[in-house]
Design a protein around this motif. Sequence first.
Motif, PDB file in Angstrom:
ATOM      1  N   THR A 328       0.864  -1.146  -0.046  1.00 23.89           N
ATOM      2  CA  THR A 328      -0.010  -0.172   0.012  1.00 23.89           C
ATOM      3  C   THR A 328       0.819   1.291  -0.150  1.00 23.89           C
ATOM      4  N   SER A 329       0.286   2.288  -0.645  1.00 22.49           N
ATOM      5  CA  SER A 329       1.008   3.548  -0.475  1.00 22.49           C
ATOM      6  C   SER A 329      -0.095   4.581  -0.216  1.00 22.49           C
ATOM      7  N   GLY A 330       0.075   5.346   0.833  1.00 24.25           N
ATOM      8  CA  GLY A 330      -0.929   6.507   1.374  1.00 24.25           C
ATOM      9  C   GLY A 330      -2.113   5.925   1.597  1.00 24.25           C
ATOM     10  N   LEU A 331      -2.294   4.449   2.060  1.00 25.09           N
ATOM     11  CA  LEU A 331      -3.204   3.883   2.758  1.00 25.09           C
ATOM     12  C   LEU A 331      -2.782   3.030   4.013  1.00 25.09           C
ATOM     13  N   ASP A 332      -3.647   2.839   4.929  1.00 25.44           N
ATOM     14  CA  ASP A 332      -3.309   2.102   5.999  1.00 25.44           C
ATOM     15  C   ASP A 332      -3.073   0.629   5.403  1.00 25.44           C
ATOM     16  N   PHE A 333      -1.966  -0.036   5.867  1.00 25.79           N
ATOM     17  CA  PHE A 333      -1.719  -1.473   5.502  1.00 25.79           C
ATOM     18  C   PHE A 333      -2.735  -2.332   6.048  1.00 25.79           C
ATOM     19  N   MET A 350     -12.050 -14.556  -4.672  1.00 28.42           N
ATOM     20  CA  MET A 350     -10.967 -15.225  -4.330  1.00 28.42           C
ATOM     21  C   MET A 350      -9.541 -14.454  -4.415  1.00 28.42           C
ATOM     22  N   LEU A 351      -9.411 -13.629  -3.381  1.00 33.81           N
ATOM     23  CA  LEU A 351      -7.918 -13.145  -3.307  1.00 33.81           C
ATOM     24  C   LEU A 351      -6.714 -13.636  -2.716  1.00 33.81           C
ATOM     25  N   GLN A 352      -7.041 -14.829  -2.051  1.00 35.14           N
ATOM     26  CA  GLN A 352      -5.914 -15.455  -1.029  1.00 35.14           C
ATOM     27  C   GLN A 352      -4.645 -15.804  -1.895  1.00 35.14           C
ATOM     28  N   ASN A 353      -5.018 -15.971  -3.301  1.00 34.27           N
ATOM     29  CA  ASN A 353      -3.815 -16.366  -4.302  1.00 34.27           C
ATOM     30  C   ASN A 353      -3.546 -15.284  -5.340  1.00 34.27           C
ATOM     31  N   GLN A 354      -4.089 -13.970  -4.941  1.00 36.06           N
ATOM     32  CA  GLN A 354      -3.764 -12.840  -5.794  1.00 36.06           C
ATOM     33  C   GLN A 354      -2.790 -11.825  -4.985  1.00 36.06           C
ATOM     34  N   ASP A 355      -1.885 -11.117  -5.725  1.00 34.91           N
ATOM     35  CA  ASP A 355      -0.827 -10.095  -5.070  1.00 34.91           C
ATOM     36  C   ASP A 355      -1.822  -9.032  -5.249  1.00 34.91           C
ATOM     37  N   ALA A 356      -2.103  -8.062  -4.175  1.00 32.23           N
ATOM     38  CA  ALA A 356      -2.680  -6.624  -4.355  1.00 32.23           C
ATOM     39  C   ALA A 356      -1.895  -5.453  -4.233  1.00 32.23           C
ATOM     40  N   PHE A 357      -2.076  -4.461  -5.068  1.00 36.53           N
ATOM     41  CA  PHE A 357      -1.214  -3.363  -4.876  1.00 36.53           C
ATOM     42  C   PHE A 357      -2.190  -2.001  -4.889  1.00 36.53           C
ATOM     43  N   LEU A 358      -2.168  -1.385  -3.714  1.00 28.20           N
ATOM     44  CA  LEU A 358      -3.168  -0.167  -3.590  1.00 28.20           C
ATOM     45  C   LEU A 358      -2.323   1.069  -3.229  1.00 28.20           C
ATOM     46  N   THR A 359      -2.930   1.998  -3.795  1.00 30.84           N
ATOM     47  CA  THR A 359      -2.415   3.461  -3.683  1.00 30.84           C
ATOM     48  C   THR A 359      -3.172   4.320  -3.748  1.00 30.84           C
ATOM     49  N   ALA A 360      -3.012   5.499  -2.986  1.00 37.37           N
ATOM     50  CA  ALA A 360      -3.992   6.838  -3.153  1.00 37.37           C
ATOM     51  C   ALA A 360      -3.022   7.745  -3.971  1.00 37.37           C
ATOM     52  N   THR A 361      -3.457   8.147  -5.182  1.00 37.60           N
ATOM     53  CA  THR A 361      -2.597   8.894  -6.205  1.00 37.60           C
ATOM     54  C   THR A 361      -2.364  10.491  -5.766  1.00 37.60           C
ATOM     55  N   GLY A 362      -1.165  10.941  -6.112  1.00 34.22           N
ATOM     56  CA  GLY A 362      -1.006  12.428  -5.950  1.00 34.22           C
ATOM     57  C   GLY A 362      -0.200  12.571  -4.623  1.00 34.22           C
ATOM     58  N   GLY A 363       0.349  11.503  -3.956  1.00 32.70           N
ATOM     59  CA  GLY A 363       1.127  11.493  -2.675  1.00 32.70           C
ATOM     60  C   GLY A 363       0.103  11.765  -1.437  1.00 32.70           C
ATOM     61  N   ILE A 364      -1.130  11.663  -1.349  1.00 28.13           N
ATOM     62  CA  ILE A 364      -1.821  12.225  -0.387  1.00 28.13           C
ATOM     63  C   ILE A 364      -2.000  10.802   0.577  1.00 28.13           C
ATOM     64  N   LYS A 365      -2.208  11.051   1.874  1.00 26.86           N
ATOM     65  CA  LYS A 365      -2.506   9.897   2.812  1.00 26.86           C
ATOM     66  C   LYS A 365      -3.948   9.889   3.335  1.00 26.86           C
ATOM     67  N   LEU A 366      -4.629   8.924   3.079  1.00 33.13           N
ATOM     68  CA  LEU A 366      -5.845   8.809   3.623  1.00 33.13           C
ATOM     69  C   LEU A 366      -5.980   7.765   4.582  1.00 33.13           C
ATOM     70  N   ASN A 367      -6.766   8.059   5.826  1.00 36.29           N
ATOM     71  CA  ASN A 367      -6.771   7.312   6.790  1.00 36.29           C
ATOM     72  C   ASN A 367      -8.129   7.222   7.359  1.00 36.29           C
TER      73      ASN A 367
END
Length: 459
Positions: A328-333, A350-367
């Motif tokens: 994750t980037s900008g999001l709480d892991f 079925m996400l247990q066999n899937q890699d997941a990459f998440l981000t909040a664009t623009g460098g902002i942090k959302l929590n």
Amino acid sequence: MAKVKTRYKCRNCGYISASYLGRCPNCGAWNQFEEETQEVKKVSTKATASRLMTKIGNNDPVKLNEVKAEKEKRIVTPFEELNRVLGGGIVPGSLVLIGGDPGIGKSTLMLQITGALAKEHSVLYVSGEESASQIKMRADRLGVSNSGILLYPETNMQNIREQIDEIKPDFLVIDSIQTMNEPSLDSMVGSASQVREVTSELMKIAKNDQITTFVIGHVTKEGAIAGPKIMEHMVDTVLYFEGDGHHSYRILRSVKNRFGAANEIGMFEMKNEGLTEVNNPSAIFLDERLPNSTGSAVVVSLEGTRPLLADIQALVTPTAFGYAKRTTSGLDFNRVALLLAVLEKRGNLMLQNQDAFLTATGGIKLNEPAIDLAICMAVASSYKNKEISSTDCFVGEVGLTGEIRRVNQIEARVKEAAKVGFKRIFIPKHNLTTELKNNSEIEVIGVASLPQALKLVFN
């Protein structure tokens, strides 16, 4: 004759020990203890109480309904974003702490602010890191070199106090507090005891002499302001200057404010001529969205009292290893990991066999919890390889049973989404009111559960 007492204090958390320890029993940090020596003098309690009574006046209890509430006078600066973060302007006699990563623009921001204030007020800029010629070079670049700022490169607090008593400025800037030295203490510059004592002295200067004081502080690798945590409790306002070195946008965030709302943000853009204000940050975060792309969902987040639209992107791909990777980037892991488990259990993904990459664009942090629904929609969009309409946005907290829970300030969020041009917004069903149903500018859809939201968006 005064006794000399030796003790050891953890630089990380301020834990005090009578002997040196390799590992702090309070915070678990290694090799953080430093030696402190102090003179222990016997002080008369009566004399101390007498001085306090003379200084403060009548110290008798007063009934709450008899206390006169006076509204703080504020000094409005030319920077509207700064005024917003401070709650409407600068309160005279307040102590403001500004922290941020190295090179993020803390000194640049303070030089621009004081350059504008120096037109009508006296400003003393104390620098412990740069010479007067270095500050002058930056001032020339920022266009504030003709202002009446008084520069004073010094680290000794005794000399600084003498200059303050002589000049009596309206504003005082300390850059930075970790470089200031209290000569009465034997500990090294930047230690917890030095920072605590200097902060206490600056608080007395701000309150007793009504001198508005801005203090710049360094941050640790974890992102917290370096020094004892009590420093943040002592000051009136704590601001964090956030940003990404790969982006030109900066966010000034208020995490504590005794004179206004906390978690308020102001947006700036770093340019060659200095920091400029960004009055419409929602457009900034959304103007580079690709049409007809999967794995992208827009959320209306609330930062303080400001609704802000941000793009949350997700990329879900089959894992090549024995266990799925989460980034994750900008999001709480931990929050993202929880939502992925809810999607698998309640949304039948079925996400247990899937890699997941998440981000909040623009460098902002959302929590805040209200971004949960948008995260789930972005993950589902990437997993199903189905796009979300570019005119849809989402607000809602997702519970462990898959319910969509209500959020606060829903009217302001809906209004901001309509202003930017979105046609539909998905909100918690319990937030849906008759007034929102009849909104002519945007279609408001209430959802009660995560499966219902997935069905409405992707079917």
